[in-house]
Design a protein around this motif. Structure first.
Motif, PDB file in Angstrom:
ATOM      1  N   LYS A 199       0.836  -1.211   0.000  1.00 55.02           N
ATOM      2  CA  LYS A 199       0.000   0.000   0.000  1.00 55.02           C
ATOM      3  C   LYS A 199       0.869   1.260   0.000  1.00 55.02           C
ATOM      4  O   LYS A 199       0.548   2.248  -0.661  1.00 55.02           O
ATOM      5  CB  LYS A 199      -0.923  -0.009   1.211  1.00 55.02           C
ATOM      6  CG  LYS A 199      -1.979  -1.113   1.181  1.00 55.02           C
ATOM      7  CD  LYS A 199      -2.861  -1.054   2.427  1.00 55.02           C
ATOM      8  CE  LYS A 199      -3.907  -2.159   2.399  1.00 55.02           C
ATOM      9  NZ  LYS A 199      -4.758  -2.134   3.627  1.00 55.02           N
TER      10      LYS A 199
ATOM     11  N   ASP B 278       2.300   1.695  -3.497  1.00 51.78           N
ATOM     12  CA  ASP B 278       1.264   2.104  -4.440  1.00 51.78           C
ATOM     13  C   ASP B 278       0.902   3.579  -4.248  1.00 51.78           C
ATOM     14  O   ASP B 278       0.653   4.297  -5.219  1.00 51.78           O
ATOM     15  CB  ASP B 278       0.027   1.230  -4.258  1.00 51.78           C
ATOM     16  CG  ASP B 278      -1.079   1.595  -5.233  1.00 51.78           C
ATOM     17  OD1 ASP B 278      -0.884   1.404  -6.451  1.00 51.78           O
ATOM     18  OD2 ASP B 278      -2.127   2.091  -4.772  1.00 51.78           O
ATOM     19  N   SER B 279       0.873   4.052  -2.986  1.00 58.44           N
ATOM     20  CA  SER B 279       0.574   5.468  -2.746  1.00 58.44           C
ATOM     21  C   SER B 279       1.682   6.368  -3.266  1.00 58.44           C
ATOM     22  O   SER B 279       1.428   7.526  -3.624  1.00 58.44           O
ATOM     23  CB  SER B 279       0.367   5.706  -1.247  1.00 58.44           C
ATOM     24  OG  SER B 279       1.577   5.473  -0.536  1.00 58.44           O
TER      25      SER B 279
ATOM     26  N   ARG C 283       1.413   5.794  -7.558  1.00 56.32           N
ATOM     27  CA  ARG C 283       0.225   6.303  -8.249  1.00 56.32           C
ATOM     28  C   ARG C 283      -0.200   7.605  -7.572  1.00 56.32           C
ATOM     29  O   ARG C 283      -0.925   7.595  -6.574  1.00 56.32           O
ATOM     30  CB  ARG C 283      -0.896   5.267  -8.198  1.00 56.32           C
ATOM     31  CG  ARG C 283      -0.516   3.950  -8.869  1.00 56.32           C
ATOM     32  CD  ARG C 283      -1.417   2.816  -8.429  1.00 56.32           C
ATOM     33  NE  ARG C 283      -2.809   3.071  -8.733  1.00 56.32           N
ATOM     34  CZ  ARG C 283      -3.381   2.814  -9.916  1.00 56.32           C
ATOM     35  NH1 ARG C 283      -2.661   2.292 -10.880  1.00 56.32           N
ATOM     36  NH2 ARG C 283      -4.660   3.047 -10.117  1.00 56.32           N
TER      37      ARG C 283
ATOM     38  N   LEU D 229       1.404  -5.324  -6.503  1.00 51.64           N
ATOM     39  CA  LEU D 229       0.978  -3.975  -6.842  1.00 51.64           C
ATOM     40  C   LEU D 229      -0.307  -4.017  -7.660  1.00 51.64           C
ATOM     41  O   LEU D 229      -0.458  -4.878  -8.547  1.00 51.64           O
ATOM     42  CB  LEU D 229       2.069  -3.256  -7.637  1.00 51.64           C
ATOM     43  CG  LEU D 229       3.288  -2.770  -6.844  1.00 51.64           C
ATOM     44  CD1 LEU D 229       4.338  -2.203  -7.783  1.00 51.64           C
ATOM     45  CD2 LEU D 229       2.884  -1.722  -5.818  1.00 51.64           C
TER      46      LEU D 229
ATOM     47  N   ALA E  71      -1.166  -2.365 -10.068  1.00 52.53           N
ATOM     48  CA  ALA E  71      -0.983  -1.932 -11.449  1.00 52.53           C
ATOM     49  C   ALA E  71      -1.302  -3.094 -12.393  1.00 52.53           C
ATOM     50  O   ALA E  71      -1.271  -4.266 -11.994  1.00 52.53           O
ATOM     51  CB  ALA E  71       0.449  -1.446 -11.655  1.00 52.53           C
TER      52      ALA E  71
END
Length: 656
Positions: A130, A133-134, A137, A179, A181
């Motif tokens: 997490k 990813d933060s 993105r 991830l 993605a």
């Protein structure tokens, strides 16, 4: 609370000792515009896994501060990078044991106290996913919240550099595979490859800064410095973990570049033994910070900066005569200087520093912290098990949501205890400061009195008796010094009161609306110093102590003489259990006695904050002079000294 250090180890006879538990504080600061800068909960615990999960579960848009205690009294705290916190969590999982800094609960309803290694490792890994990813993105601009499904090349580069700077390693394959993605695409594979390559480049740059070699080239050092400089200046922010430091590695590279760069190598080697060598080195580093980013392209701008550097270097190498010496210091001024040098300017303690300070002096506060840490750890275990539970995705999602709600509730409940302990810690620190200021005031009085007594003793009786005008003439220079010292001590005292008052208002906003003489003020005083509840606990614990002593005496009698008619046989195990219960109750009784003595001081200090008129010294009405010296503290000073200074008075029975 045992002593802790910044690296989590103690040294004995030159050998590293076993790792000691740290006291972690994870402080959130919400920056959302609709929350108005509201402070979030402060997690204060000694469980590395819980602290790491709390840090990673916080939104990356909020500045995050992770600190660890580095002193016994909780006054000194050091920022702790996430990679050190992650290492502590992995070490705790490998040991499969939780070293407790606070005394844990006597009875725990959970029968299984073992750490669930697989579940907790999975929870930490999901939190890392997490976090990445933060970082990967991010919104396309500041005015929009839309995030593209597929990250751009610049996002992969930034994420790789941030991961290496924050975590100190290359992301594992399992983290990259999870991830959100689009997977199994050429762009995703190329992006993860670029991410790992950028992370490896940052690690190589930091390794180059740590390990100097004679074969280092100016080009290689410059490339490594530029990489770390760009990350520290443009990419790395406070929201990615306070304590992540690239400036140390950047400074080390700059030191080695300055020894090789043609503009600074000669001046630095020629002025190595110069008295202003430190200033010359700082000027060289400032010059390099200006010229290295465009170097060696922009030669015109570099020439102007070089000219300014050479002029500054010439000014530093030219000796400058110092200011003429002032009048010699008198003995009274020397006494005043020594007294004022020992006094510290008041500085506001943070929330976790004040709470840790109180827990280091209060056994009941440390016990409450042990309960909170145990419950917090149990809820974290439940959340970890919910992530690895079997069943349908819907059932697993409901279990995770329920475990997260329970963890949030426990954190909020723990936050209330931190607030109470922090308020008491602020009052305890203020009481200690007031004692120090009162001692300094008496020391100044005694020093001025000694000077006057020596001058009086130097009078020759053969010339005539010592009269009042003689004393006034001989001690005319003492009164201004004493007045100046009293005014400065009174100013420091008022600043201590104001700093503590502001800190209490931040913790408990109701203090602003509470009248100084009213029922609400009395209730708030009882909340901070619950003397009635402590007196009831002392009576209850005293009755339990008497009952347990009678039980132990009866069990020893049965073991020595045998049971009487109708009595059961006693065993050594029964006696050991009773003696252990007696020791626990005695410990709680002693902690409650100490808490009572400290609470008396807290109550009087709180009253003094709310009732003392600004710029008023408690011993300044009527105004004193050097001819009146108080030998012993009275009133508030006596109660404060009894509660703060070691001795039987602070730990004996206290009556109200």
């Amino acid at each position: 609370m045992p002593d802790t250090d910044a690296i989590g180890q103690t040294e004995t006879k030159g050998e590293p000792g076993p790792p000691t538990p740290r006291l972690y504080s994870v402080t959130t600061r919400y920056t959302d515009q609709f929350l108005g800068g509201e402070d979030g909960p402060d997690l204060l615990c000694d469980d590395a896994v819980t602290a790491l999960h709390f840090a990673l579960s916080t939104s990356s848009s909020s500045p995050l501060a992770v600190t660890c205690s580095t002193s016994v009294d909780g006054r000194t705290w050091t920022p702790l990078p996430l990679h050190l916190l992650h290492a502590d969590a992995l070490s705790a999982l490998e040991q499969d044991a939780q070293p407790s800094m606070y005394p844990g609960p006597v009875h725990n309803s959970r029968p299984d106290q073992g750490r669930r290694r697989a579940a907790l490792s999975r929870l930490i890994e999901l939190s890392q996913v997490k976090w990445l990813d933060s970082v990967l993105r991010v919104p396309v601009d500041e005015a929009s919240t839309w995030v593209p499904e597929e990250p751009a090349t610049e996002d992969w580069i930034r994420a790789g550099r941030l991961w290496a700077a924050v975590w100190g390693d290359v992301p594992s394959a399992s983290v990259l595979e999870q991830l959100p993605a689009p997977a199994d695409t050429f762009s995703a594979d190329r992006g993860t490859t670029r991410l790992r390559a950028e992370a490896a480049a940052v690690l190589d740059a930091t390794a180059l800064a740590r390990t100097p070699t004679p074969d280092d080239s100016l080009v290689g050092l410059h490339a490594a410095w530029m990489l770390l400089h760009n990350i520290a200046e443009r990419t790395l922010g406070a929201q990615y973990g306070t304590g992540t430091d690239l400036h140390t590695a950047e400074h080390r590279l700059l030191e080695r570049i300055s020894a090789l760069h043609p503009d600074t190598a000669g001046p630095l080697s020629a002025t190595r033994d110069h008295p202003a060598a430190a200033k010359i080195r700082a000027a060289a580093h400032a010059y390099l910070r200006h010229v290295l980013p465009p170097w060696p392209k922009n030669t015109d701008w570099t020439d102007r900066a070089r000219t300014a550097f050479l002029e500054e270097l010439h000014a530093l190498r030219t000796p400058v005569d110092g200011p003429p010496p002032g009048p010699p210091e008198t003995r009274a001024q020397a006494v005043l200087r020594e007294v004022l040098d020992a006094l510290a300017v008041p500085a506001a303690l943070s929330r976790h520093e004040a709470a840790a300070l109180w827990r280091s002096h209060s056994g009941r506060g440390a016990e409450q912290a042990g309960w909170d840490a145990a419950v917090q750890t149990n809820r974290t275990d439940d959340l970890a098990l919910a992530h690895t539970a079997e069943g349908t995705p819907r059932d697993r999602g409901e279990a995770i949501a329920e475990a997260q709600r329970a963890l949030t509730y426990v954190t909020r409940f723990h936050d209330e205890h931190v607030t109470t302990h922090a308020a008491r810690g602020h009052l305890h620190a203020l009481a200690a400061s007031l004692v120090t200021l009162d001692k300094a005031w008496r020391t100044l009085q005694q020093g001025i009195w000694d000077i006057a007594a020596e001058r009086r003793a130097q009078h020759d009786p053969a010339t005539g008796p010592w009269r009042g005008y003689d004393e006034q003439r001989a001690t005319a220079d003492l009164d201004p010094v004493l007045a100046d010292g009293e005014a400065r001590i009174a100013h420091l005292r008022q600043r201590h009161l104001d700093v503590t008052h502001d800190a209490l208002n931040d913790l408990i906003p109701q203090l602003t609306d509470t009248p100084r003489h009213g029922h609400r003020h009395h209730r708030m005083r009882n909340y901070l110093a619950p003397l009635d509840l402590l007196r009831q606990d002392l009576n209850t614990l005293g009755s339990q102590t008497d009952a347990l002593r009678r039980t132990c005496h009866e069990l020893r009698t049965r073991l020595n003489t045998g049971p009487r008619f109708g009595q059961t046989h006693a065993t050594d195990h029964d006696l050991a259990v009773a003696e252990k219960q007696l020791r626990d109750v005695d410990r709680r009784y002693a902690d409650t006695q100490t808490e009572f003595a400290l609470s008396v001081t807290l109550g009087r200090t709180f009253d003094q904050i709310r009732t003392t008129h600004p710029q008023t010294h408690p011993t300044a009405a009527p105004r004193s002079s050097w001819r009146t010296v108080h030998a012993a503290p009275t009133g508030h000073d006596q109660a404060t000294a009894a509660a703060l200074l070691p001795g039987p008075t602070a730990h004996g029975r206290t009556t109200a």
